[in-house]
Scaffold this motif. Structure first.
Motif, PDB file in Angstrom:
ATOM      1  N   GLN A 161      -9.334 -16.057  -5.082  1.00  0.00           N
ATOM      2  CA  GLN A 161      -9.028 -15.075  -4.564  1.00  0.00           C
ATOM      3  C   GLN A 161      -7.648 -15.108  -3.872  1.00  0.00           C
ATOM      4  OE1 GLN A 161     -10.910 -13.901  -1.028  1.00  0.00           O
ATOM      5  NE2 GLN A 161     -11.148 -11.965  -1.131  1.00  0.00           N
ATOM      6  N   GLU A 216       3.437  -2.281  -5.586  1.00  0.00           N
ATOM      7  CA  GLU A 216       3.743  -3.094  -4.378  1.00  0.00           C
ATOM      8  C   GLU A 216       2.624  -2.744  -3.217  1.00  0.00           C
ATOM      9  OE1 GLU A 216       6.454  -5.263  -3.124  1.00  0.00           O
ATOM     10  OE2 GLU A 216       5.554  -5.610  -5.346  1.00  0.00           O
ATOM     11  N   SER A 217       2.081  -1.836  -2.892  1.00  0.00           N
ATOM     12  CA  SER A 217       1.375  -1.495  -1.882  1.00  0.00           C
ATOM     13  C   SER A 217      -0.055  -1.100  -2.107  1.00  0.00           C
ATOM     14  CB  SER A 217       2.125  -0.533  -0.647  1.00  0.00           C
ATOM     15  OG  SER A 217       2.388   0.730  -1.436  1.00  0.00           O
ATOM     16  N   VAL A 269      -4.002  -5.344  -8.056  1.00  0.00           N
ATOM     17  CA  VAL A 269      -2.816  -4.804  -7.435  1.00  0.00           C
ATOM     18  C   VAL A 269      -2.114  -3.804  -8.427  1.00  0.00           C
ATOM     19  CG1 VAL A 269      -0.559  -5.129  -6.068  1.00  0.00           C
ATOM     20  CG2 VAL A 269      -2.645  -6.508  -5.778  1.00  0.00           C
ATOM     21  N   GLN A 306      -7.932 -19.954  -2.338  1.00  0.00           N
ATOM     22  CA  GLN A 306      -9.014 -19.739  -1.741  1.00  0.00           C
ATOM     23  C   GLN A 306     -10.069 -18.945  -2.716  1.00  0.00           C
ATOM     24  OE1 GLN A 306      -8.223 -17.264   1.648  1.00  0.00           O
ATOM     25  NE2 GLN A 306      -7.643 -18.923   3.022  1.00  0.00           N
ATOM     26  N   ASP A 325       2.849 -18.551   0.835  1.00  0.00           N
ATOM     27  CA  ASP A 325       1.718 -18.900  -0.078  1.00  0.00           C
ATOM     28  C   ASP A 325       0.915 -20.136   0.335  1.00  0.00           C
ATOM     29  OD1 ASP A 325       2.178 -16.706  -1.841  1.00  0.00           O
ATOM     30  OD2 ASP A 325       3.811 -17.663  -2.860  1.00  0.00           O
ATOM     31  N   CYS A 352      -3.888  -1.064  -4.219  1.00  0.00           N
ATOM     32  CA  CYS A 352      -4.536  -2.034  -5.223  1.00  0.00           C
ATOM     33  C   CYS A 352      -6.093  -1.286  -5.427  1.00  0.00           C
ATOM     34  CB  CYS A 352      -4.856  -3.394  -4.772  1.00  0.00           C
ATOM     35  SG  CYS A 352      -5.376  -3.491  -3.003  1.00  0.00           S
ATOM     36  N   GLU A 366      -7.438 -10.544  -8.060  1.00  0.00           N
ATOM     37  CA  GLU A 366      -8.338 -11.372  -7.216  1.00  0.00           C
ATOM     38  C   GLU A 366      -9.736 -11.121  -7.396  1.00  0.00           C
ATOM     39  OE1 GLU A 366      -7.575 -11.263  -3.256  1.00  0.00           O
ATOM     40  OE2 GLU A 366      -7.879  -9.067  -3.071  1.00  0.00           O
ATOM     41  N   ARG A 370     -13.810 -16.841  -3.067  1.00  0.00           N
ATOM     42  CA  ARG A 370     -15.135 -16.082  -2.426  1.00  0.00           C
ATOM     43  C   ARG A 370     -16.242 -15.900  -3.340  1.00  0.00           C
ATOM     44  NH1 ARG A 370     -15.745 -12.795   2.148  1.00  0.00           N
ATOM     45  NH2 ARG A 370     -13.681 -13.081   2.675  1.00  0.00           N
ATOM     46  N   TRP A 410     -13.492 -11.060  -6.229  1.00  0.00           N
ATOM     47  CA  TRP A 410     -14.449 -10.709  -5.186  1.00  0.00           C
ATOM     48  C   TRP A 410     -15.945 -11.319  -5.479  1.00  0.00           C
ATOM     49  CZ3 TRP A 410     -13.525  -9.245  -0.143  1.00  0.00           C
ATOM     50  CH2 TRP A 410     -11.906  -8.918   0.177  1.00  0.00           C
ATOM     51  N   THR A 419      -7.726  -5.769   2.505  1.00  0.00           N
ATOM     52  CA  THR A 419      -6.340  -5.927   2.044  1.00  0.00           C
ATOM     53  C   THR A 419      -5.462  -5.147   2.718  1.00  0.00           C
ATOM     54  OG1 THR A 419      -7.552  -6.256  -0.035  1.00  0.00           O
ATOM     55  CG2 THR A 419      -4.826  -5.990   0.042  1.00  0.00           C
ATOM     56  N   PHE A 420      -4.502  -5.720   3.227  1.00  0.00           N
ATOM     57  CA  PHE A 420      -3.539  -5.072   4.432  1.00  0.00           C
ATOM     58  C   PHE A 420      -2.200  -4.514   3.478  1.00  0.00           C
ATOM     59  CE2 PHE A 420      -6.211  -7.470   7.077  1.00  0.00           C
ATOM     60  CZ  PHE A 420      -6.850  -6.504   7.859  1.00  0.00           C
ATOM     61  N   SER A 421      -1.555  -3.424   3.886  1.00  0.00           N
ATOM     62  CA  SER A 421      -0.227  -3.047   3.688  1.00  0.00           C
ATOM     63  C   SER A 421       0.563  -3.662   4.805  1.00  0.00           C
ATOM     64  CB  SER A 421      -0.226  -1.657   3.647  1.00  0.00           C
ATOM     65  OG  SER A 421      -0.476  -1.157   4.977  1.00  0.00           O
ATOM     66  N   LYS A 422       1.883  -3.587   4.665  1.00  0.00           N
ATOM     67  CA  LYS A 422       2.642  -4.343   5.586  1.00  0.00           C
ATOM     68  C   LYS A 422       2.569  -3.972   7.186  1.00  0.00           C
ATOM     69  CE  LYS A 422       7.098  -2.993   6.221  1.00  0.00           C
ATOM     70  NZ  LYS A 422       8.463  -2.649   5.813  1.00  0.00           N
ATOM     71  N   HIS A 437      -2.620 -13.518   5.077  1.00  0.00           N
ATOM     72  CA  HIS A 437      -3.099 -13.935   3.746  1.00  0.00           C
ATOM     73  C   HIS A 437      -3.453 -12.770   2.992  1.00  0.00           C
ATOM     74  CE1 HIS A 437      -4.240 -17.335   1.076  1.00  0.00           C
ATOM     75  NE2 HIS A 437      -5.330 -16.647   0.774  1.00  0.00           N
ATOM     76  N   ARG A 438      -3.998 -11.984   3.662  1.00  0.00           N
ATOM     77  CA  ARG A 438      -4.586 -10.814   2.822  1.00  0.00           C
ATOM     78  C   ARG A 438      -3.600  -9.565   2.864  1.00  0.00           C
ATOM     79  NH1 ARG A 438      -7.598 -11.532  -0.381  1.00  0.00           N
ATOM     80  NH2 ARG A 438      -7.983  -9.189  -0.401  1.00  0.00           N
ATOM     81  N   CYS A 439      -2.386  -9.638   3.172  1.00  0.00           N
ATOM     82  CA  CYS A 439      -1.469  -8.637   2.999  1.00  0.00           C
ATOM     83  C   CYS A 439      -0.598  -8.741   1.648  1.00  0.00           C
ATOM     84  CB  CYS A 439      -0.625  -8.877   4.221  1.00  0.00           C
ATOM     85  SG  CYS A 439       0.680  -7.478   4.407  1.00  0.00           S
ATOM     86  N   LEU A 440      -0.416  -7.521   1.260  1.00  0.00           N
ATOM     87  CA  LEU A 440       0.219  -7.455  -0.069  1.00  0.00           C
ATOM     88  C   LEU A 440       1.802  -7.652   0.126  1.00  0.00           C
ATOM     89  CD1 LEU A 440      -1.310  -4.488  -1.629  1.00  0.00           C
ATOM     90  CD2 LEU A 440      -1.500  -6.738  -2.525  1.00  0.00           C
ATOM     91  N   GLU A 441       2.291  -7.257   1.235  1.00  0.00           N
ATOM     92  CA  GLU A 441       3.698  -7.330   1.746  1.00  0.00           C
ATOM     93  C   GLU A 441       3.745  -7.937   2.942  1.00  0.00           C
ATOM     94  OE1 GLU A 441       7.264  -4.206   2.121  1.00  0.00           O
ATOM     95  OE2 GLU A 441       5.291  -3.758   1.645  1.00  0.00           O
ATOM     96  N   LEU A 476      -3.682 -12.818  -3.459  1.00  0.00           N
ATOM     97  CA  LEU A 476      -3.266 -11.619  -3.710  1.00  0.00           C
ATOM     98  C   LEU A 476      -2.183 -11.731  -4.693  1.00  0.00           C
ATOM     99  CD1 LEU A 476      -3.350  -9.966  -0.269  1.00  0.00           C
ATOM    100  CD2 LEU A 476      -4.639  -9.051  -2.403  1.00  0.00           C
ATOM    101  N   LYS A 477      -1.740 -12.811  -5.061  1.00  0.00           N
ATOM    102  CA  LYS A 477      -0.649 -13.252  -5.888  1.00  0.00           C
ATOM    103  C   LYS A 477      -1.353 -13.029  -7.176  1.00  0.00           C
ATOM    104  CE  LYS A 477       3.390 -14.092  -3.933  1.00  0.00           C
ATOM    105  NZ  LYS A 477       4.868 -14.010  -4.496  1.00  0.00           N
ATOM    106  N   ASN A 502     -10.092  -7.243  -7.535  1.00  0.00           N
ATOM    107  CA  ASN A 502      -9.228  -6.288  -7.068  1.00  0.00           C
ATOM    108  C   ASN A 502      -7.816  -6.513  -7.419  1.00  0.00           C
ATOM    109  OD1 ASN A 502      -7.960  -4.404  -4.996  1.00  0.00           O
ATOM    110  ND2 ASN A 502      -7.867  -6.111  -3.566  1.00  0.00           N
TER     111      ASN A 502
END
Lengths: 316, 667
Positions: A34, A90-91, A87, A13, B556, A93, A66, A15, A68, B604-607, B647-651, A36-37, A85
């Motif tokens: 864009q 892990e959680s 990262v 995707q 993915d 960014c 990613e 943007r 923007w 962007t979301f967390s779990k 899709h917008r979530c890191l975990e 998140l990987k 953005n």
């Protein structure tokens, strides 16, 4: 018309899309993906050959995060700015911005990273970076818009030097959404959008030059200056309207239409035939509108009824 | 001879060869035959010879006679030429002679014409000189008509040359006779036995003699009065002597008939004749005044109607804003009443105005019968100027509420809904009623008059306004709801916000239900009570089947969701809504969910963020389906929201559906 369309598919995707402003001979677009990987993100350079309706593409890695927003330099065809953005673990960014340089020679065999020209450190000036805009005529200047500041940089070296930062003041913690240089008046003005208002700063002093409040009834998404008419600025927003303002008289827009059925994300004037206005919306359509009544080519015969033409319908 | 090729042997042929012929003859024939043949030929030759000779002689004679004729003609022409010359010279001399005569006679002719002019002048003079005498004689003969004509004949000359001493005498004579004539004529007025025709004649003559009509009129009336009063006196005298029946008879035949005669003749003579031209002008100006008055009246009424309408709207607005504070129920109950009272008052008001205006065309009123007035008043003023104009004002006002730019953001959304319904109700009956009422009262035939605004035209603008208002209403309510969702996205607290959204939507649902009945679509939902659980279980099933694809290893590739998008219909977010409750609610929900989705895509979301969205969407799924036309639409949108969130979530780790169920039920 449809027979001539050329389709280029992306893996992920995206943007961010920008045309290469400094390139005058060829039609070139830059696209940032864009995802998140983080490692998957790419920058695509697409060149469209009008005569034979073909495209030539090159792909670069963008492992930092990613993308923007992408903007291109109007002076140096090789330079582009990304807001991305990244990262960190892990959680969480963070948003960052950098100025990158495209390679001069093409390397068809393997996918490269882009050369980093300048890093812009915004860590103290807001949490989110919305856009980085190159100065229209001075190669060593650019402006970044974060959610709370407009920051002027000297980008001649590899680390951007912060010349000026203008904070956004107001109740209820307002946020900037985007910004653009005024290409007229010696390029000393920078216009930023916040909520439903436009604020224009003089970058020499950092003072507010002029502003228009409530240009849209909901969030203002994008603005664009008319290159051929000094005082005209186009705006679009979540109310589905596209408006053109003469910022000398701010009570009423000089042009206003609502053809999209959802938020309008993006608006651009055609640089040469400025009656043509291109808009993109989350109703999954891209429209070209002819606003002949406010064009610089508008002669005395004047207000021809605005005709509207759906040029392309893009499914999101 | 038999052989045609050798026609050299043919004695009559053009290619005859004597030698060959002779050879052949000598070869084939005996001596005797040859000799016979020779004789034959000699004889033939001789006949031919003589024939030729006679021919030549005959033609020779003809030639000679032709030559003779030509010679003779030549001689004749010569003679003719000389004669022609002679003729030409004669003609020339004739012309010169005639010119001479003409010039000599010219003077004489002029004299003669002058003399004839003098003669006619003298004749006229003689007429003038004789005029007094003739007039006198005519007077004696009582031939007044001829006398007047004679006088009129000479009048112009007398006026022109009356100052000359020689004519003065004549003029005075004539005038004295004329006055005599006039008095004589006037006497006729008083003549009790004069018939109407005679009276008319004398009036006509007097008018021709330039007597002022007014004076004549007065004189005539005074004469008549005198005569009639005489008769009255006479009647009075007889009142005692006669029997009552006889008296009445006498009165009727004498006095009344005379009175009638006087009236009739007066009417004939003065009113019909004298005023015949000025009458029309007066009439038309009068009509114009009346038309103007009518127009003004209509305008005034229109103004009143407009003001009244504006008042009603403000009142409605006030009632809509205030009681909401007290209780939801109360205001909703009012809404329907409010609508009805609005319609009734507007219609009644217009009817009152029409009644007021219908006075203008009462059959008793004189000007009302004039087609000119009727046309302009009934059609232009009342129908077009008042009723149609008011309808247009009505729609324009309604539309001003939803036209962006002028739109007032503080307008309560319910008012929009109310106005929309008002327009729709007008379209569905009141417009027709009012127009037909007008047409009936003012005797307008809409089929004859092409210029009239069509009922359909008004209806369609009404419909457009209603639609516009409704769309605007949906948009506003949708935005209000989405505002909540957006706000929620920032502060992450459980279904409380979602609960409020659902509550909001139920409130809107209740309000809309008061004005818009559920037609058709209602059956879909109300058919059986078990449907609720059924549909939920079904949808939940689909719901999970879609989301099952989001197990971590598939995350993915969103192929499944993309496939789903390809085959599902494109959803128009701000599309036109229909005039029904479900359609309105669907519109509002669509807008809200679309906004929710766009917001999710920008995050962007967390779990935990993702799981929150999962709970939210499930909660909405449980409660929103009942408001919309097509449940799948809500499923699809919610599905996409969750898909985007994943899709917008890191975990991207989703909760167990059973856990989600429990959370939602508790919320």
């Amino acid at each position: 018309m449809d027979d001539n369309s050329v389709i280029y598919g992306l893996e992920f995707q995206a943007r961010a899309l920008a045309s290469q402003l400094a390139e005058t001979e060829k039609i070139k677009f830059i696209i940032g993906t864009q995802s998140l990987k983080q490692a998957n993100n790419q920058i695509h350079l697409v060149e469209f050959n009008e005569e034979i309706s073909t495209i030539k593409t090159s792909v670069f890695h963008h492992p930092d995060g990613e993308i923007w927003k992408i903007t291109t330099s109007p002076i140096d065809a090789l330079k582009l700015a990304t807001c991305y953005n990244s990262v960190t673990n892990e959680s969480s960014c963070t948003m960052k911005s950098a100025i990158l340089k495209l390679p001069v020679t093409e390397n068809l065999n393997n996918i490269d990273n882009l050369e980093l020209a300048t890093t812009l450190d915004i860590s103290l000036l807001g949490s989110e970076i919305k856009t980085t805009e190159f100065h229209p005529i001075e190669a060593n200047k650019s402006v970044s818009v974060t959610d709370s500041h407009v920051v002027l940089w000297d980008i001649s070296e590899s680390n951007g030097k912060n010349i000026l930062s203008i904070p956004l003041e107001g109740k209820n913690n307002p946020k900037f959404t985007t910004g653009k240089w005024n290409p007229h008046q010696n390029c000393n003005q920078f216009t930023a959008a916040t909520e439903t208002h436009l604020k224009t700063y003089d970058v020499r002093s950092g003072d507010l030059a002029w502003n228009i409040d409530n240009v849209h009834s909901q969030l203002l998404r994008d603005i664009d200056y008319n290159m051929n008419k000094q005082y005209h600025i186009a705006t679009c927003g979540d109310d589905g309207f596209v408006k053109i303002w003469d910022f000398r008289q701010t009570s009423q827009p000089v042009y206003s239409r609502s053809d999209h059925s959802h938020w309008v994300w993006c608006v651009r004037f055609n640089h040469f035939h400025d009656q043509l206005i291109l808009t993109a919306s989350s109703d999954a359509r891209v429209l070209i509108t002819s606003a002949a009544s406010v064009s610089s080519e508008n002669n005395s015969e004047g207000c021809i009824t605005d005709e509207n033409e759906d040029v392309e319908t893009k499914q999101m | 001879m038999a052989d045609k090729k050798y026609n050299a042997l043919d004695i009559n042929g053009p290619n005859f060869n004597p030698n060959l012929y002779l050879d052949k003859l000598f070869k084939e024939c005996t001596l005797r035959q040859v000799m016979d043949h020779e004789n034959e030929i000699v004889k033939d030759t001789q006949t031919l010879h003589s024939d030729m000779q006679t021919l030549v002689y005959e033609n020779y004679n003809k030639f000679i006679s032709a030559t003779d004729t030509i010679r003779k003609m030549k001689n004749d022409f010569k003679k003719m030429e000389t004669e022609m010359d002679l003729l030409a010279s004669n003609m020339a001399s004739i012309t010169s002679f005639s010119d001479q005569i003409n010039s000599t006679l010219h003077d004489t002719r002029e004299k003669i014409s002058r003399l004839s002019g003098v003669h006619t002048l003298l004749q006229r003079l003689q007429f003038l000189f004789k005029l007094p005498a003739t007039l006198k004689s005519r007077m004696e003969e009582k031939n007044y008509i001829q006398a007047t004509q004679d006088y009129l004949h000479a009048q112009r000359v007398l006026q022109q040359y009356g100052d000359l001493p020689s004519f003065q005498g004549i003029k005075t004579d004539c005038e004295s006779i004329l006055t005599e004539l006039k008095t004589e004529l006037r006497k006729q007025f008083c003549n009790p036995r004069a018939s109407a025709k005679e009276l008319a004649e004398s009036v006509d003559l007097l008018l021709q003699l330039d007597e002022p009509a007014k004076e004549l009129c007065l004189e005539f009336l005074s004469c008549a009065e005198k005569r009639l009063s005489e008769q009255l006196v006479m009647l009075k005298d007889q009142i005692e002597q006669r029997d009552i029946i006889e008296f009445v008879d006498l009165g009727c035949s004498g006095f009344l008939s005379d009175l009638c005669l006087v009236v009739a003749s007066f009417h004939d003579m003065f009113i019909n004749r004298v005023n015949s031209d000025s009458d029309n002008i007066e009439n038309s100006t009068a009509t114009e005044i009346v038309i103007n008055a009518g127009r003004k009246q209509c305008k005034a009424h229109l103004q009143i109607l407009k003001m009244h309408f504006a008042d009603m709207l403000t009142k409605a607005r006030q009632t809509l804003t205030t009681p909401k504070l007290i209780s939801q129920e109360d205001s909703s109950k009012n809404l329907n009443e409010l609508l009805n009272s609005l319609i009734v008052t507007i219609v009644e008001k217009i009817k009152g105005v029409l009644q007021d205006l219908v006075v203008f065309i009462m059959p008793e009123i004189n000007f009302a019968q004039k087609p000119q007035f009727k046309d302009s008043f009934c059609v232009d003023n009342v129908r077009e100027g008042l009723i149609v104009c008011f309808m247009h004002h009505f729609t324009a006002t309604a539309r001003s509420f939803c036209s962006t730019g002028t739109a007032d953001s503080k307008v309560p959304p319910t008012l929009l809904l109310l106005l929309s319904k008002l327009c729709l109700d007008f379209r569905n009956g009141s417009v027709h009623f009012l127009l037909s009422q007008t047409d009936e009262l003012f005797q307008i035939n809409p089929k004859q008059n092409v210029a009239l605004t069509n009922e359909n035209e008004i209806n369609s603008t009404m419909q457009e306004s209603a639609q516009g208002l409704l769309n605007y209403y949906v948009r506003i309510q949708g935005l209000n709801c989405s505002q909540r969702l957006v706000a929620h996205n920032r502060a992450e607290d459980c279904p409380a916000v979602m609960k409020r959204v659902v509550e909001d939507i139920s409130a809107i649902d209740a309000t809309v239900a008061l004005l818009y009945e559920d037609q058709g679509t209602a059956t879909e939902h109300s058919s059986d009570s078990s449907r609720k659980t059924h549909s939920i279980s079904v949808s939940r099933h689909q719901y999970r089947s879609n989301w099952s694809s989001y197990t971590p290893n598939h995350l993915d590739s969103t192929v499944v969701s993309n496939m789903h998008k390809l085959f599902s219909e494109r959803i128009e977010i701000f599309s036109t809504v229909e005039f029904s409750k479900v359609s309105i609610l669907t519109g509002i929900i669509k807008i809200s969910l679309k906004t929710f989705m766009e917001c999710v895509r920008l995050k962007t979301f967390s779990k935990y963020g993702l799981q929150q969205i999962q709970v939210d969407t499930h909660y909405l799924q449980l409660y929103l389906w009942r408001f919309v036309v097509d449940e799948n639409l809500v499923h699809f949108l919610l599905d996409e929201i969750l898909g985007s969130a994943v899709h917008r979530c890191l975990e991207p780790v989703l909760m167990e559906p059973s856990v989600v169920d429990i959370i939602c039920e508790r919320g």
